[in-house]
Design a protein around this motif. Structure first.
Motif, mmCIF file in Angstrom:
data_model
loop_
_atom_site.group_PDB
_atom_site.id
_atom_site.type_symbol
_atom_site.label_atom_id
_atom_site.label_comp_id
_atom_site.label_asym_id
_atom_site.label_seq_id
_atom_site.Cartn_x
_atom_site.Cartn_y
_atom_site.Cartn_z
ATOM 1 N N GLU A 29 -0.503 -4.562 2.977
ATOM 2 C CA GLU A 29 -2.043 -5.055 3.397
ATOM 3 C C GLU A 29 -2.191 -6.459 3.110
ATOM 4 O O GLU A 29 -1.592 -7.024 2.089
ATOM 5 C CB GLU A 29 -2.940 -4.234 2.312
ATOM 6 C CG GLU A 29 -4.380 -4.588 2.453
ATOM 7 C CD GLU A 29 -5.294 -3.889 1.516
ATOM 8 O OE1 GLU A 29 -5.509 -2.639 1.805
ATOM 9 O OE2 GLU A 29 -5.361 -4.289 0.492
ATOM 10 N N HIS B 259 -4.665 -9.614 3.432
ATOM 11 C CA HIS B 259 -6.029 -9.994 3.087
ATOM 12 C C HIS B 259 -6.251 -11.096 4.155
ATOM 13 O O HIS B 259 -5.653 -12.439 3.816
ATOM 14 C CB HIS B 259 -6.377 -10.372 1.636
ATOM 15 C CG HIS B 259 -6.228 -9.054 0.885
ATOM 16 N ND1 HIS B 259 -6.503 -8.955 -0.353
ATOM 17 C CD2 HIS B 259 -5.706 -7.822 1.156
ATOM 18 C CE1 HIS B 259 -6.200 -7.737 -0.822
ATOM 19 N NE2 HIS B 259 -5.927 -6.871 0.156
ATOM 20 N N VAL C 157 0.801 -1.341 0.287
ATOM 21 C CA VAL C 157 -0.013 -0.043 0.036
ATOM 22 C C VAL C 157 0.827 1.197 -0.035
ATOM 23 O O VAL C 157 1.927 1.283 0.964
ATOM 24 C CB VAL C 157 -1.097 -0.085 1.238
ATOM 25 C CG1 VAL C 157 -1.797 1.205 1.258
ATOM 26 C CG2 VAL C 157 -1.825 -1.117 1.187
ATOM 27 N N ARG D 167 -9.216 -7.067 6.077
ATOM 28 C CA ARG D 167 -8.065 -6.713 5.498
ATOM 29 C C ARG D 167 -7.205 -5.849 6.831
ATOM 30 O O ARG D 167 -7.864 -5.471 7.735
ATOM 31 C CB ARG D 167 -7.907 -5.505 4.542
ATOM 32 C CG ARG D 167 -8.564 -6.119 3.426
ATOM 33 C CD ARG D 167 -8.785 -5.069 2.168
ATOM 34 N NE ARG D 167 -9.237 -5.686 0.815
ATOM 35 C CZ ARG D 167 -9.561 -5.005 -0.172
ATOM 36 N NH1 ARG D 167 -8.945 -3.705 -0.178
ATOM 37 N NH2 ARG D 167 -10.065 -5.675 -1.252
ATOM 38 N N THR E 9 -3.792 -3.422 7.448
ATOM 39 C CA THR E 9 -2.613 -2.581 6.933
ATOM 40 C C THR E 9 -1.672 -2.560 8.440
ATOM 41 O O THR E 9 -2.070 -2.297 9.250
ATOM 42 C CB THR E 9 -2.968 -1.229 6.447
ATOM 43 O OG1 THR E 9 -4.128 -1.242 5.662
ATOM 44 C CG2 THR E 9 -1.927 -0.470 6.080
ATOM 45 N N LYS F 96 3.755 0.530 3.418
ATOM 46 C CA LYS F 96 2.943 -0.270 4.251
ATOM 47 C C LYS F 96 2.608 -1.665 3.460
ATOM 48 O O LYS F 96 2.547 -1.568 2.243
ATOM 49 C CB LYS F 96 1.507 0.644 4.578
ATOM 50 C CG LYS F 96 1.923 1.575 5.525
ATOM 51 C CD LYS F 96 0.465 2.152 5.812
ATOM 52 C CE LYS F 96 0.752 3.526 6.771
ATOM 53 N NZ LYS F 96 1.420 3.097 7.968
#
Length: 471
Positions: free
Chosen positions: A333, A335, A327, A346, A348, A331
C-alpha cells in the motif's frame, strides 16, 4: 571470532604510478588511454568478478542516450585500438553496423563493447576489494590495502600496493527513497529498484497490478517493457512521477553543449552556491526521457485504443510517495500526495519498481585514512580542482583523482559517457606532465559567461603552394 590471516599476495616492490579503484566505464576509459603510455605503470582493482554495466537495465531495444562516438576513447584518440569501431571490426560486424545506420547503439551492445575491452586490457584485477587507502609520509607514497576474493566472494588473500597516485572510479549506487527502504529490505516483498529489473522481470509480469515510480529514462523503459508484455485491456499498471510532467530530455544541439569541456570549465569556475543551484535546476538535461521513448510509449498506448477501449494504465506526474507498507502478505500500500492539488490517496499494488535513480557512492569509507589531509567545501563535500584532483594538504605530494564524483564541482557532465574520454585524457595529461592527448581549446559555440577573451583556437593558415615548373 578473529579471522585467520590470509597469505599476502605478492606485489612489485617498485611503487605504481597509478592505482585505479573501481572498473566501470570511466576507469575503463582511463585504463584504455593509459595502456599505450610506456612511462606509466598502472593497475586497477574492482571487487566484482568481472565487468558489469547496469545488467538489470539491458532491456531489449533500450539504447544509449549518447552517440556511439562517446565510447571509451574516441573523443580523445580516434585512432585508439580500443574504440567501438575497432571492436566491431574485430567481431566482423563493421559492415552490418554501417548499413544499420545507427548513431545511438543499444545498451546491451555498449556493455558487450566494454566487456571486449576489459577482457583484453592488461592491469585490470577483478575480484579485488580495496579495503583502505593511506598516505605514508615516510615513503611519500599512498598505501592501498586490498582483499583478493574467490569466485564465491570469500576472501582468499590480502595484499598491499604502494602508488604515487590514485584515481577513484567507484561509480554510483541505486537510490531508495526513505519511505520505501523498509519494503525493499524486507524478504519476499515485491519491491525492487530498476537496477534489478531484468532479474525479476518474469515474476513481475505475472503480478496482477504493477506500479512504476520515477519518470526518468529507466522508469520510462521499464514502463514501456511492462506495457508491451501485458494483455490489452488488462494492463493494470500505474506510473507515478514526482516531477511536474513526464518531461522530455533536453536534446537540442545547443542544449547539448552543456556536456562539453567548455561548459565544464565554466561551471567549475562558479561559486559554490551558484553551482548547487544550477545542479538542482538542470535536471532535464540528464534526468528526462528521450523523445523516441516517449513516442514509443504513446504509440503503444494509442494502439491499444484501436477497438474503442482505453488501456488500463494510469500515468500520473507530480505525485510523492509519503509512506508505504504491506497489506496482508502479498500486497503493498502506497500513501500518495499530489503536489499541485494538495490531495492525498492510497494505492494498493502487487509489485513496485523503483526507477528512482542513482547517487554518487560516498567516498568517506574508502578515504577514511586520508581524512586528515582532505579539504572540504562549506557542505563538507570534497573540494576538487579543474584537473579532477582532490584538494589535499600540501604535505601530500601524491594526487588523488576522481571520476563521476564531481557533480557538485563540475556539473551535469560528470556522469555523462560523452565526457569520459576527455576527462580521462585530462587526468593522464596532468599525471604525466605532458600532453600525450592534446585536447581541443574550444568545444562549444555557446560562450557561457561574459569572458573578455573567449577560448578561440587560432586561425588555420593554408600553406603557400609551390608554383609548378614547366618541363
Amino acid at each position: 571470532m578473529t579471522p585467520t590471516p590470509l597469505p599476502p599476495r605478492h606485489e612489485p616492490e617498485a611503487p605504481r604510478d597509478l592505482v585505479g579503484i573501481g572498473i566501470g566505464p570511466f576507469n575503463l576509459s582511463l585504463a584504455a588511454l593509459a595502456q599505450p603510455l610506456p612511462e606509466l605503470d598502472t593497475v586497477f582493482y574492482e571487487q566484482r568478478p568481472g565487468f558489469d554495466w547496469h545488467p538489470g537495465l539491458l532491456i531489449d531495444g533500450a539504447t544509449l542516450q549518447v552517440p556511439f562516438l562517446a565510447d571509451l576513447v574516441t573523443l580523445a584518440d580516434p585512432a585508439s585500438p580500443w574504440s567501438f569501431l575497432n571492436h566491431l571490426k574485430d567481431r566482423d560486424r563493421l559492415f552490418p553496423f554501417y548499413f544499420a545506420e545507427r548513431f545511438h547503439i543499444q545498451r546491451a551492445e555498449y556493455d558487450a563493447y566494454c566487456r571486449w575491452v576489459a577482457d583484453r586490457l592488461p592491469g585490470l584485477h577483478f575480484g579485488h576489494q580495496v579495503d583502505a587507502v593511506r598516505w605514508n609520509p615516510e615513503r611519500a607514497l599512498f598505501e592501498v590495502d586490498f582483499t583478493q576474493l574467490g569466485t564465491d566472494g570469500e576472501a582468499e588473500a590480502l595484499g598491499r600496493t604502494h602508488t604515487r597516485n590514485i584515481v577513484l572510479g567507484v561509480g554510483t549506487a541505486p537510490h531508495i527513497p526513505d519511505a520505501l527502504k523498509p519494503l525493499v529490505e524486507a524478504p519476499g516483498v515485491p519491491v525492487i529498484h530498476a537496477a534489478d529489473y531484468l532479474a525479476h522481470r518474469d515474476r513481475f509480469l505475472t503480478a496482477e497490478h504493477i506500479t512504476v515510480i520515477g519518470a526518468g529514462q529507466s522508469g520510462a523503459e521499464v514502463f514501456l517493457d511492462l506495457l508491451r508484455n501485458r494483455p490489452a485491456g488488462r494492463e493494470k499498471i500505474h506510473w507515478l512521477a514526482r516531477t511536474e510532467a513526464f518531461a522530455p530530455m533536453e536534446y537540442s544541439k545547443l542544449g547539448l553543449e552543456h556536456f562539453t569541456p567548455d561548459y565544464t570549465r565554466y561551471f567549475h569556475a562558479l561559486t559554490e552556491p551558484v553551482r548547487d543551484r544550477l545542479v538542482a535546476a538542470q535536471w532535464q538535461l540528464h534526468k528526462g526521457i528521450d523523445a523516441d521513448t516517449i513516442a514509443a510509449i504513446h504509440d503503444e498506448l494509442y494502439r491499444r485504443t484501436l477497438h474503442g477501449d482505453w488501456p488500463d494504465a494510469v500515468l500520473t506526474p507530480a505525485v510523492t510517495v509519503r509512506t508505504a507498507g504491506r497489506v496482508a502478505t502479498t500486497k503493498v500500500e502506497l500513501h500518495l500526495e499530489h503536489g499541485q492539488q494538495g490531495t492525498r490517496s492510497r494505492l494498493t499494488t502487487d509489485a513496485v519498481v523503483l526507477a528512482t535513480g542513482y547517487r554518487e557512492r560516498p567516498l568517506d569509507r574508502i578515504l577514511a585514512g586520508l581524512d586528515p589531509y582532505l579539504r572540504r567545501d562549506n557542505s563538507e563535500r570534497p573540494r576538487i580542482d579543474d584537473q579532477f584532483r582532490l584538494h589535499l594538504d600540501p604535505s601530500v605530494n601524491g594526487r588523488v583523482y576522481v571520476q563521476n564524483a564531481e557533480l557538485h564541482t563540475h556539473g551535469v557532465g560528470a556522469p555523462d559517457l560523452g565526457l569520459a574520454a576527455w576527462r580521462s585524457a585530462t587526468i593522464l595529461n596532468s599525471l604525466t606532465g605532458k600532453d600525450p592527448y592534446p585536447l581541443p581549446r574550444r568545444t562549444a559555440f555557446t560562450t557561457f559567461g561574459l569572458e573578455p577573451h573567449p577560448q578561440i583556437p587560432p586561425t588555420r593558415h593554408t600553406p603557400a603552394l609551390t608554383p609548378l615548373v614547366d618541363g
